[in-house]
Design a protein around this motif. Structure first.
Motif, short mmCIF file in Angstrom:
data_model
loop_
_atom_site.label_atom_id
_atom_site.label_comp_id
_atom_site.label_asym_id
_atom_site.label_seq_id
_atom_site.Cartn_x
_atom_site.Cartn_y
_atom_site.Cartn_z
N THR A 295 10.74 7.74 7.82
CA THR A 295 11.76 6.96 8.52
C THR A 295 11.36 5.32 7.99
OG1 THR A 295 9.50 6.70 9.85
CG2 THR A 295 11.18 7.93 11.12
N LEU A 296 10.43 5.37 7.00
CA LEU A 296 10.00 4.05 6.46
C LEU A 296 10.70 4.07 4.85
CD1 LEU A 296 6.38 3.13 6.26
CD2 LEU A 296 7.92 2.65 7.72
N MET A 297 11.39 4.83 4.17
CA MET A 297 11.74 5.09 2.95
C MET A 297 13.27 5.12 3.70
SD MET A 297 10.08 5.78 0.86
CE MET A 297 8.57 5.22 1.32
N GLU A 298 13.52 5.19 5.43
CA GLU A 298 14.92 5.37 4.84
C GLU A 298 15.59 4.15 5.83
OE1 GLU A 298 15.14 8.14 8.50
OE2 GLU A 298 15.33 9.65 7.28
N MET A 299 14.09 3.13 6.39
CA MET A 299 13.88 1.89 5.69
C MET A 299 14.49 0.60 4.59
SD MET A 299 11.84 1.02 9.00
CE MET A 299 11.41 1.90 10.41
N GLY A 300 14.02 1.54 3.85
CA GLY A 300 14.46 1.00 2.43
C GLY A 300 12.86 0.64 1.78
N LEU A 301 11.80 1.27 2.49
CA LEU A 301 10.55 0.25 1.84
C LEU A 301 10.38 1.74 1.23
CD1 LEU A 301 8.64 0.47 5.20
CD2 LEU A 301 7.89 -1.35 3.21
N LYS A 302 9.41 0.77 -0.18
CA LYS A 302 8.74 2.23 -1.30
C LYS A 302 7.16 2.66 -0.86
CE LYS A 302 11.89 2.03 -4.99
NZ LYS A 302 11.92 1.51 -6.52
N SER A 303 7.33 4.00 -1.36
CA SER A 303 5.72 4.39 -1.35
C SER A 303 5.85 5.77 -1.41
CB SER A 303 5.71 4.31 -0.09
OG SER A 303 4.60 4.89 0.26
N PRO A 304 4.70 5.67 -2.50
CA PRO A 304 4.38 7.32 -3.78
C PRO A 304 4.71 8.03 -2.35
CG PRO A 304 2.21 5.92 -3.45
CD PRO A 304 3.10 4.85 -2.35
N ARG A 305 5.27 9.18 -2.50
CA ARG A 305 5.23 10.08 -1.66
C ARG A 305 3.91 11.13 -1.41
NH1 ARG A 305 7.67 16.63 -2.54
NH2 ARG A 305 7.41 16.70 -0.45
N PRO A 306 3.63 11.10 -0.12
CA PRO A 306 1.95 11.47 0.15
C PRO A 306 1.90 13.43 -0.13
CG PRO A 306 3.70 11.01 2.09
CD PRO A 306 4.54 10.82 0.91
N THR A 307 0.74 13.20 -0.66
CA THR A 307 0.93 14.62 -1.30
C THR A 307 -0.61 15.54 -0.41
OG1 THR A 307 0.09 14.47 -3.24
CG2 THR A 307 2.48 15.15 -3.13
N GLY A 308 -1.19 14.82 -0.17
CA GLY A 308 -2.88 15.40 0.64
C GLY A 308 -3.31 13.62 1.28
N ALA A 309 -3.84 14.27 1.73
CA ALA A 309 -5.16 13.20 2.86
C ALA A 309 -3.62 12.51 3.85
CB ALA A 309 -4.93 11.79 1.85
N PHE A 310 -4.09 11.72 4.68
CA PHE A 310 -2.70 10.92 5.82
C PHE A 310 -3.14 9.91 5.89
CE2 PHE A 310 -7.46 12.56 6.97
CZ PHE A 310 -7.88 10.91 6.99
N TYR A 311 -2.10 9.35 4.06
CA TYR A 311 -2.61 7.70 3.63
C TYR A 311 -1.12 7.56 3.61
CZ TYR A 311 -7.13 7.66 4.76
OH TYR A 311 -8.44 7.79 4.68
N LEU A 312 -0.31 6.37 3.72
CA LEU A 312 0.57 5.87 2.92
C LEU A 312 0.59 4.52 2.82
CD1 LEU A 312 3.56 6.68 5.50
CD2 LEU A 312 3.49 7.76 3.92
N TYR A 313 0.90 4.08 1.53
CA TYR A 313 0.53 3.14 0.44
C TYR A 313 2.37 2.41 -0.34
CZ TYR A 313 -2.15 0.08 -2.35
OH TYR A 313 -2.93 -1.31 -2.87
N PRO A 314 3.17 1.78 1.09
CA PRO A 314 4.17 1.12 1.30
C PRO A 314 3.86 0.22 0.52
CG PRO A 314 3.66 0.84 2.60
CD PRO A 314 3.13 2.36 2.36
N SER A 315 4.93 -0.79 -0.43
CA SER A 315 5.00 -1.45 -1.03
C SER A 315 6.56 -2.62 -0.79
CB SER A 315 4.93 -1.94 -2.73
OG SER A 315 6.05 -3.27 -3.41
#
Ligand code: PLP
Length: 416
Positions: A295-315
Motif C-alpha cells: 500500500t505504501l508503494m501504491e502511494m508513491g513511497l520508495k522502500s526496499p522490498r521486504p524479504t525477511g524480519a518485519f521491517y520497512l525502510y521507506p524514504s
C-alpha cells in the motif's frame, strides 16, 4: 520511542505504534508448560550454559545452517545483546558497521571504547554491501590511526528488512579473510524469512573467524525471556573467546536464569509443533509486512522490498522540497511530525546511523493490531480461519487500515 508511546497511551492518546521491533505472538503453550515445570530450578548454572542446552543448540543450527557445529562452540547469554557486548569487549580493535545498521551495535562500541567506521548501504543498490565501499572506509580508518578488526553483518536486517544474497556474503567473507577481520554475524531474524527467500550464513565462507548470534526474541516472540546464543569458531581462536566470555559472564550476570535455560532446550529441540508455530508466525509477519509495503508503494513511497524480519525502510526524499517548506529537513523532524500530527510512531533513520537528509523511517509491522496479548491471540486465531491474506488483513486489522488511511492523508498533504 517505545517508552514515549507507552506514556502517550497512558495519557489516553491513540498512537499507532510502528516504532518498536518486538514480535508480539503469544508464548507457545508447550514452552509455558516447560517453564512452569522448571520454575523450581534455582541454582547458579554454568556461565556458558548447561551442557544439554549447548548440545541441543549445536544440533539445531547444524541442521538449519548446513554446517557441523559441536556443543563446545555454543554459548548462552542474557539475550544476544549480552553476547555481542562480551564478544566486542573480547576482540581487539575497532568496528566496521554499515550505515544504516541496528542501533545497539554503535552503543556497544561506545561502551567498550571502540571507534565505529561506517560504510554506506545505498538505496539504489538495494542496500547490498558494496566491497569497494567497505574497503575504502577500512583504509580511511587505518590512515586515521585506527585498528578496524571487527565487521558486523546482519541478515535478515534491522532496519532494512531484507536478506543478503549468498554472493554478497561470499564476497564480504573473502574480503574480511584477506584483512584478517572478525565477522560478527547477527542472525537473530534467520528463521523469519519470507516466501521464496533463504537465509544463508556467512560462517559457511569464513568459519575461522565468524561468530553467529541468535536467540529466542524474534521467531518465538520471547524478547522478555532474554535468551540469546552465539556459535564461535572451532579451534584456538574460539577457545580463547570462550574463556574471555566465561570471565565476563561470570563476573557480571553469572548465567542465564536457570528456568529459562531448561526451557530453551525445548525451544531448540526441533519439536515439530514448535517449528510449525515458528512458520505460522513468520507467515503472519510476512503477510502484514507486505500488505503495508504494497500500500505504501501504491502511494508513491520508495522502500526496499521486504524479504525477511518485519521491517520497512521507506524514504520520503522525493518530497524533500515540500517537506522543507513545512520545516521538516531531517528524518528526525519527519518522525516527530508524524507523531505530533498523525499519532504515528516510527523510528527515524538517523537512529540507525543513517544520514538524516535521506529522510528514511523505519517502520515495524509487528505491533499494530497486536497491541495487547488478547489481540495477538485473536490475530493468530483469525489467521487459522482465513485462508485469503486480503480478507485476513481487511477483516482483522483495523489499526493497520487506520495507519494506511492516515499515511494516505499525509502523502496527499505532501502532494498537495
Ligand atoms: N539484533 C538485532 C538486529 C535486533 O533487531 C535485536 C532486537 O531488536 C537484537 C539483536 C536483540 O536481541 P536480544 O533480544 O536477543 O538481545
Amino acid at each position: 520511542m517505545n517508552e514515549k508511546v507507552n506514556a502517550l497511551w497512558a495519557a489516553g492518546e491513540d498512537v499507532l505504534h510502528l516504532g518498536f521491533g518486538e514480535s508480539r505472538f503469544p508464548v507457545h503453550p508447550a514452552l509455558s508448560a516447560r517453564l512452569r515445570e522448571n520454575v523450581s530450578q534455582r541454582s547458579y548454572l554454568p556461565a556458558l550454559g548447561i551442557p544439554e542446552l549447548r548440545e541441543t543448540i549445536a544440533n539445531y543450527y547444524s541442521g538449519k545452517l548446513g554446517l557441523d557445529f559441536d556443543s563446545s562452540q555454543v554459548i548462552a547469554g542474557v539475550g544476544s545483546k549480552s553476547l555481542l557486548y562480551a564478544m566486542i569487549q573480547s576482540i581487539e580493535g575497532d568496528l566496521l558497521l554499515s550505515q544504516p545498521s541496528w542501533v545497539s551495535y554503535s552503543s556497544i562500541a561506545t561502551l567498550t571504547g571502540r571507534s565505529v567506521h561506517r560504510f554506506k548501504l545505498n538505496a539504489d543498490q538495494d542496500y547490498q554491501i558494496n566491497i569497494e565501499s567497505i574497503d575504502s572506509v577500512y583504509h580511511e580508518a587505518i590512515a586515521a590511526g585506527r585498528n578496524p578488526k571487527i565487521l558486523i553483518v546482519n541478515s535478515p536486517s534491522n532496519p532494512i528488512g531484507n536478506l543478503s544474497s549468498e554472493e554478497e556474503l561470499k564476497s564480504v567473507a573473502e574480503w574480511a579473510k584477506d584483512k584478517d577481520i572478525f565477522i560478527l554475524s547477527d542472525e537473530i531474524y534467520s528463521l523469519i524469512t519470507h516466501d521464496g527467500f533463504t537465509h544463508h550464513t556467512i560462517a559457511k565462507y569464513y568459519p575461522e573467524k565468524t561468530i553467529i548470534f541468535g536467540g529466542l526474541s524474534k521467531h518465538l516472540s520471547l524478547g522478555g525471556w532474554r535468551f540469546g546464543m552465539a556459535i564461535l569458531p572451532k579451534g584456538e581462536e574460539g577457545t580463547s573467546l570462550i574463556q574471555s566470555f566465561q570471565s565476563i559472564a561470570g563476573s557480571v550476570w553469572s548465567c542465564v536464569p536457570a528456568p529459562i535455560q531448561y526451557t530453551a532446550i525445548l525451544a531448540y529441540s526441533g519439536n515439530k509443533e514448535l517449528d510449525g508455530y515458528i512458520n505460522t508466525c513468520t507467515k503472519i509477519h510476512e503477510i502484514r509486512t507486505h500488505y503495508v509495503y504494497q500500500t505504501l508503494m501504491e502511494m508513491g513511497l520508495k522502500s526496499p522490498r521486504p524479504t525477511g524480519a518485519f521491517y520497512l525502510y521507506p524514504s520520503f526524499k522525493k518530497w524533500a522540497s515540500k517537506l522543507g517548506e513545512m520545516g521538516i529537513t531531517t528524518c528526525g523532524d519527519l518522525s516527530t511530525y508524524l507523531l505530533d500530527y498523525y499519532s504515528i510512531a516510527t523510528l527515524p533513520g538517523n537512529a540507525f546511523g543513517d544520514n538524516p537528509k535521506n529522510l528514511c523511517l523505519r517502520l515495524s509491522s509487528s505491533f499494530l493490531d497486536m497491541e495487547t496479548d488478547e489481540q495477538a491471540q485473536e490475530i493468530l486465531d483469525a489467521y487459522h480461519k482465513e485462508n485469503d491474506p486480503k480478507i485476513f488483513m481487511d477483516k482483522h486489522h483495523p489499526r493497520t487500515s487506520l495507519f494506511i488511511e492516515k499515511m494516505g492523508k499525509f502523502i496527499a498533504e505532501l502532494n498537495g
